[in-house]
Design a protein around this motif. Structure first.
Motif, PDB file in Angstrom:
ATOM      1  N   GLU B 253      49.881  40.386  36.836  1.00 50.23           N
ATOM      2  CA  GLU B 253      50.942  41.399  36.793  1.00 50.23           C
ATOM      3  C   GLU B 253      50.372  42.797  36.999  1.00 50.23           C
ATOM      4  O   GLU B 253      51.020  43.659  37.600  1.00 50.23           O
ATOM      5  N   ALA B 254      49.181  43.018  36.499  1.00 49.36           N
ATOM      6  CA  ALA B 254      48.562  44.347  36.570  1.00 49.36           C
ATOM      7  C   ALA B 254      47.893  44.617  37.911  1.00 49.36           C
ATOM      8  O   ALA B 254      47.333  45.696  38.110  1.00 49.36           O
ATOM      9  N   GLY B 255      47.930  43.644  38.810  1.00 46.29           N
ATOM     10  CA  GLY B 255      47.283  43.850  40.103  1.00 46.29           C
ATOM     11  C   GLY B 255      45.772  43.786  40.015  1.00 46.29           C
ATOM     12  O   GLY B 255      45.068  44.375  40.835  1.00 46.29           O
ATOM     13  N   LEU B 256      45.274  43.070  39.016  1.00 45.16           N
ATOM     14  CA  LEU B 256      43.829  42.994  38.795  1.00 45.16           C
ATOM     15  C   LEU B 256      43.283  41.591  39.082  1.00 45.16           C
ATOM     16  O   LEU B 256      42.237  41.200  38.549  1.00 45.16           O
ATOM     17  N   ALA B 257      43.986  40.861  39.958  1.00 41.48           N
ATOM     18  CA  ALA B 257      43.515  39.512  40.315  1.00 41.48           C
ATOM     19  C   ALA B 257      42.115  39.560  40.910  1.00 41.48           C
ATOM     20  O   ALA B 257      41.347  38.598  40.782  1.00 41.48           O
ATOM     21  N   TRP B 258      41.776  40.675  41.543  1.00 41.73           N
ATOM     22  CA  TRP B 258      40.453  40.797  42.164  1.00 41.73           C
ATOM     23  C   TRP B 258      39.313  40.752  41.155  1.00 41.73           C
ATOM     24  O   TRP B 258      38.162  40.557  41.533  1.00 41.73           O
ATOM     25  N   THR B 259      39.630  40.911  39.876  1.00 41.86           N
ATOM     26  CA  THR B 259      38.573  40.849  38.857  1.00 41.86           C
ATOM     27  C   THR B 259      38.243  39.410  38.463  1.00 41.86           C
ATOM     28  O   THR B 259      37.313  39.193  37.677  1.00 41.86           O
ATOM     29  N   ILE B 260      39.019  38.438  38.961  1.00 35.16           N
ATOM     30  CA  ILE B 260      38.804  37.044  38.562  1.00 35.16           C
ATOM     31  C   ILE B 260      37.899  36.377  39.593  1.00 35.16           C
ATOM     32  O   ILE B 260      38.267  36.242  40.760  1.00 35.16           O
ATOM     33  N   GLY B 261      36.730  35.978  39.158  1.00 35.63           N
ATOM     34  CA  GLY B 261      35.746  35.416  40.078  1.00 35.63           C
ATOM     35  C   GLY B 261      36.215  34.102  40.684  1.00 35.63           C
ATOM     36  O   GLY B 261      36.978  33.341  40.075  1.00 35.63           O
ATOM     37  N   LYS B 262      35.739  33.835  41.901  1.00 36.93           N
ATOM     38  CA  LYS B 262      36.119  32.597  42.612  1.00 36.93           C
ATOM     39  C   LYS B 262      35.732  31.367  41.794  1.00 36.93           C
ATOM     40  O   LYS B 262      36.528  30.447  41.619  1.00 36.93           O
ATOM     41  N   ARG B 263      34.500  31.394  41.275  1.00 33.75           N
ATOM     42  CA  ARG B 263      34.042  30.255  40.452  1.00 33.75           C
ATOM     43  C   ARG B 263      34.896  30.103  39.203  1.00 33.75           C
ATOM     44  O   ARG B 263      35.214  28.982  38.789  1.00 33.75           O
ATOM     45  N   ARG B 264      35.311  31.221  38.624  1.00 33.38           N
ATOM     46  CA  ARG B 264      36.120  31.174  37.403  1.00 33.38           C
ATOM     47  C   ARG B 264      37.502  30.606  37.692  1.00 33.38           C
ATOM     48  O   ARG B 264      38.086  29.915  36.863  1.00 33.38           O
ATOM     49  N   ARG B 265      38.045  30.913  38.871  1.00 35.54           N
ATOM     50  CA  ARG B 265      39.352  30.345  39.253  1.00 35.54           C
ATOM     51  C   ARG B 265      39.252  28.833  39.370  1.00 35.54           C
ATOM     52  O   ARG B 265      40.111  28.097  38.884  1.00 35.54           O
ATOM     53  N   ALA B 266      38.194  28.384  40.021  1.00 38.85           N
ATOM     54  CA  ALA B 266      38.027  26.945  40.221  1.00 38.85           C
ATOM     55  C   ALA B 266      37.820  26.228  38.890  1.00 38.85           C
ATOM     56  O   ALA B 266      38.363  25.140  38.672  1.00 38.85           O
ATOM     57  N   ALA B 267      37.072  26.848  38.009  1.00 31.69           N
ATOM     58  CA  ALA B 267      36.750  26.200  36.735  1.00 31.69           C
ATOM     59  C   ALA B 267      37.875  26.357  35.711  1.00 31.69           C
ATOM     60  O   ALA B 267      37.988  25.555  34.780  1.00 31.69           O
ATOM     61  N   ALA B 268      38.703  27.374  35.873  1.00 37.02           N
ATOM     62  CA  ALA B 268      39.820  27.642  34.942  1.00 37.02           C
ATOM     63  C   ALA B 268      39.345  27.638  33.488  1.00 37.02           C
ATOM     64  O   ALA B 268      39.976  27.053  32.619  1.00 37.02           O
ATOM     65  N   ASP B 269      38.232  28.328  33.249  1.00 34.70           N
ATOM     66  CA  ASP B 269      37.568  28.226  31.944  1.00 34.70           C
ATOM     67  C   ASP B 269      37.524  29.553  31.183  1.00 34.70           C
ATOM     68  O   ASP B 269      36.561  29.846  30.498  1.00 34.70           O
ATOM     69  N   PHE B 270      38.571  30.371  31.329  1.00 35.54           N
ATOM     70  CA  PHE B 270      38.619  31.641  30.589  1.00 35.54           C
ATOM     71  C   PHE B 270      39.913  31.688  29.781  1.00 35.54           C
ATOM     72  O   PHE B 270      40.858  30.945  30.081  1.00 35.54           O
ATOM     73  N   PRO B 271      39.998  32.538  28.770  1.00 35.72           N
ATOM     74  CA  PRO B 271      41.210  32.574  27.932  1.00 35.72           C
ATOM     75  C   PRO B 271      42.450  32.923  28.764  1.00 35.72           C
ATOM     76  O   PRO B 271      42.427  33.880  29.541  1.00 35.72           O
ATOM     77  N   GLY B 272      43.494  32.133  28.573  1.00 36.50           N
ATOM     78  CA  GLY B 272      44.735  32.385  29.304  1.00 36.50           C
ATOM     79  C   GLY B 272      44.712  31.861  30.726  1.00 36.50           C
ATOM     80  O   GLY B 272      45.617  32.173  31.517  1.00 36.50           O
ATOM     81  N   ALA B 273      43.719  31.039  31.077  1.00 34.68           N
ATOM     82  CA  ALA B 273      43.571  30.596  32.472  1.00 34.68           C
ATOM     83  C   ALA B 273      44.829  29.890  32.986  1.00 34.68           C
ATOM     84  O   ALA B 273      45.216  30.092  34.144  1.00 34.68           O
ATOM     85  N   SER B 274      45.482  29.092  32.140  1.00 37.57           N
ATOM     86  CA  SER B 274      46.637  28.337  32.659  1.00 37.57           C
ATOM     87  C   SER B 274      47.749  29.287  33.091  1.00 37.57           C
ATOM     88  O   SER B 274      48.330  29.134  34.174  1.00 37.57           O
ATOM     89  N   VAL B 275      48.032  30.290  32.261  1.00 42.50           N
ATOM     90  CA  VAL B 275      49.084  31.269  32.600  1.00 42.50           C
ATOM     91  C   VAL B 275      48.658  32.088  33.825  1.00 42.50           C
ATOM     92  O   VAL B 275      49.426  32.279  34.784  1.00 42.50           O
ATOM     93  N   ILE B 276      47.442  32.583  33.779  1.00 47.09           N
ATOM     94  CA  ILE B 276      46.963  33.506  34.819  1.00 47.09           C
ATOM     95  C   ILE B 276      46.862  32.797  36.165  1.00 47.09           C
ATOM     96  O   ILE B 276      47.296  33.330  37.200  1.00 47.09           O
ATOM     97  N   LEU B 277      46.344  31.584  36.183  1.00 49.15           N
ATOM     98  CA  LEU B 277      46.182  30.872  37.454  1.00 49.15           C
ATOM     99  C   LEU B 277      47.529  30.404  37.996  1.00 49.15           C
ATOM    100  O   LEU B 277      47.734  30.353  39.214  1.00 49.15           O
ATOM    101  N   ASP B 278      48.468  30.105  37.095  1.00 45.98           N
ATOM    102  CA  ASP B 278      49.822  29.777  37.555  1.00 45.98           C
ATOM    103  C   ASP B 278      50.458  30.987  38.228  1.00 45.98           C
ATOM    104  O   ASP B 278      51.078  30.873  39.295  1.00 45.98           O
ATOM    105  N   GLN B 279      50.280  32.160  37.632  1.00 50.99           N
ATOM    106  CA  GLN B 279      50.834  33.378  38.252  1.00 50.99           C
ATOM    107  C   GLN B 279      50.129  33.697  39.568  1.00 50.99           C
ATOM    108  O   GLN B 279      50.755  34.188  40.512  1.00 50.99           O
ATOM    109  N   LEU B 280      48.846  33.414  39.618  1.00 53.43           N
ATOM    110  CA  LEU B 280      48.095  33.665  40.846  1.00 53.43           C
ATOM    111  C   LEU B 280      48.622  32.788  41.980  1.00 53.43           C
ATOM    112  O   LEU B 280      48.762  33.234  43.127  1.00 53.43           O
ATOM    113  N   ALA B 281      48.968  31.552  41.639  1.00 54.39           N
ATOM    114  CA  ALA B 281      49.433  30.603  42.668  1.00 54.39           C
ATOM    115  C   ALA B 281      50.897  30.819  43.020  1.00 54.39           C
ATOM    116  O   ALA B 281      51.279  30.750  44.189  1.00 54.39           O
TER     117      ALA B 281
END
Lengths: 130, 371
Positions: B253-281
């Protein structure tokens, strides 16, 4: 002889004839107020013809940091506004008690002027709160 | 002054310097900080964009994480790819919570034998507790409360610092390393919060005045207060925690998707990953946008944003005048469908519906030294 009076909210009001009902006065904010506010970027002026009671919100002055209300020093009706402030709000910083005036006001109750501070009392007031 | 109206605020090592230079001191995040110097916020803003400004940002929290597992441990709290951060590189990242909200934004530097973190002043205590609660015993958290932080920002910053510490001038944007100024060891990052080229200098508290005075002695440099810091960062489209971002906003929502590393997206291993990656997709329900207002009246934080028909779209999160933009500007969050540059909206200010346009961020182009 005209008089200039000041409010605790840092407005000034200048009137040439302080006794006649309906006489026109000029209102602005004090040099102390503009110093405290800093760079002024916008002034929202009242509509001509609007009637305002003493202490009522009549204008808004916006500095870079924040918006502040300007209150009517006495009861009256707005008769003119300083349209030049629309393009040059910084006039309030440069000449708060001159070119930076806000509006003119037909005073409904001249006796209310007696309850406001003169220049000496105002300066003592801002020293005390400063 | 008969009494201290600021109450029990902390002071930075530069407090006396600010007062001597005529600063107006205000309470901010528990510190007495200079909001402006006698020239005023507009002059300070323009000076920073045209020459160089020196900011005291010692109220911000500095700390380090020690231990070979520090980057891996910190990755459990943020979506940034910190294990991939090279020595001498700086990364902007976010503490997120299980709902995908933002707990704080921070800068992380790989300083070789430790990670160096800078967090928001108002979140110092929160972030230290958050780290202490979640880091494994093998990672040691060391607050750097004995250090001041100075920011030298503006197109002349590199020339000024280059005269005193040539090694610092060789850094590119988001790089950091050690330097010495008059024999004082400082840690320099080529980063900032103005959109301009510039540096942030972590300095021993007892040497902060000497370094600040040395920088201020340069003819290009003027001291700049928090007032101009805010107008500069707003024009640069940079978020202010607690205003543009908080626990109710996600990085997407904040336009800060660029701060999420490619490896972190694939691993979905950070707090809130399910919500954040759903919004990203699939897209977030709302987005942070820039607004440019038509008239001269600014729309400030809290002003409602509506469409032409009066339907609520969102809220202004930061707003004021843009001295370099030459217009009232704001950032806000709006319904995703309205977050399109060129979209006409209204900002409601004291009951008036002020015409405004959704615009791309930043309002003033960044001038970072990308090398």
């Amino acid at each position: 002889m005209g008089v200039m009076k000041f409010t605790e909210d840092h407005e000034w009001i200048r009137v040439d004839d302080p006794v006649t009902v309906g006489v026109e006065a000029t209102v602005g904010i004090t040099d102390h107020a503009q110093t405290q506010l800093g760079d002024i970027v916008f002034v929202e002026l009242p509509e001509v013809g609007r009637t305002v009671a003493k202490g009522g919100e009549v204008a808004v002055v916006e500095s870079v940091k924040a918006a502040s209300e300007v209150y009517a020093p006495v009861d009256g009706k707005v008769t003119a506004v300083n349209a030049a402030l629309a393009d040059e709000p910084a006039r309030v910083n440069a000449a708060p008690e001159g070119d930076g005036w806000f509006f003119k006001f037909a005073i409904a109750a001249p006796a209310q002027l007696d309850g406001l501070m003169d220049a000496d009392a105002y300066h003592a007031f801002i020293e005390g709160t400063g | 002054m008969a009494s201290d109206p600021l109450g029990p605020c902390a002071r930075t090592p530069l407090y006396d310097l600010h007062v001597a230079r005529g600063a107006r001191m205000v309470p901010f995040a528990g510190f007495e900080m200079p909001v402006q110097y006698p020239t005023g916020i507009l002059a300070e803003h323009h000076h920073t964009r045209s020459a160089a400004g020196l900011f005291d940002v010692s109220h911000m929290g500095q700390l380090k994480l020690e231990g070979t597992e520090a980057a891996a441990a910190l990755e459990t709290l943020v979506p940034g790819a910190l294990r991939d951060l090279s020595i001498g590189r700086v990364r902007y990242t976010l503490f997120t919570d299980a709902d995908g909200g933002i707990l704080d934004d921070l800068m992380v530097t790989n300083a070789g034998d430790h990670l160096y973190l800078v967090v928001n002043a108002a979140r110092r205590a929160h972030d230290a507790a958050h780290l202490a609660a979640h880091l494994p015993a093998a990672v040691r958290l060391v607050p750097l409360d004995d250090r001041a932080l100075l920011a030298l920002q503006g197109p002349a910053a590199v020339a000024v610092l280059g005269r005193l510490a040539p090694e610092a001038a060789e850094l590119r944007f988001m790089a950091a390393g050690p330097a010495t100024i008059d024999g004082i060891a400082v840690w320099v990052s080529r980063s900032g919060y103005t959109g301009e080229d510039g540096f942030e200098l972590s300095v021993p508290a007892d040497a902060a005045v000497a370094v600040a005075e040395r920088l201020l002695a340069a003819p290009e440099v003027a001291p700049i207060g928090l007032g101009a810091r805010d107008t500069l960062r707003l024009e640069a489209g940079l978020c202010l925690y607690g205003h543009d971002i908080d626990t109710t906003t996600t990085p997407i929502e904040a336009g800060l998707a660029w701060t999420i590393g490619k490896r972190r997206r694939a691993a979905a291993d950070f707090p809130g990953a399910s919500v954040i990656l759903d919004q990203l997709a699939n897209g977030p329900p709302r987005r942070r946008v820039g607004l440019r207002l038509d008239g001269r009246a600014p729309a400030r934080e809290g002003a409602a944003i509506e469409d032409d028909a009066g339907t609520p779209l969102g809220t202004v999160t930061s707003g004021g005048v843009g001295p370099s933009a030459g217009a009232p500007i704001a950032m806000g969050t709006v319904a995703a469908a309205a977050a399109t540059p060129g979209r006409a909206v209204r900002a409601v200010v004291r009951g008036r519906r002020l015409p405004a346009t959704v615009v791309d961020l930043p309002f003033v182009q960044h001038r970072y030294h990308r090398g």
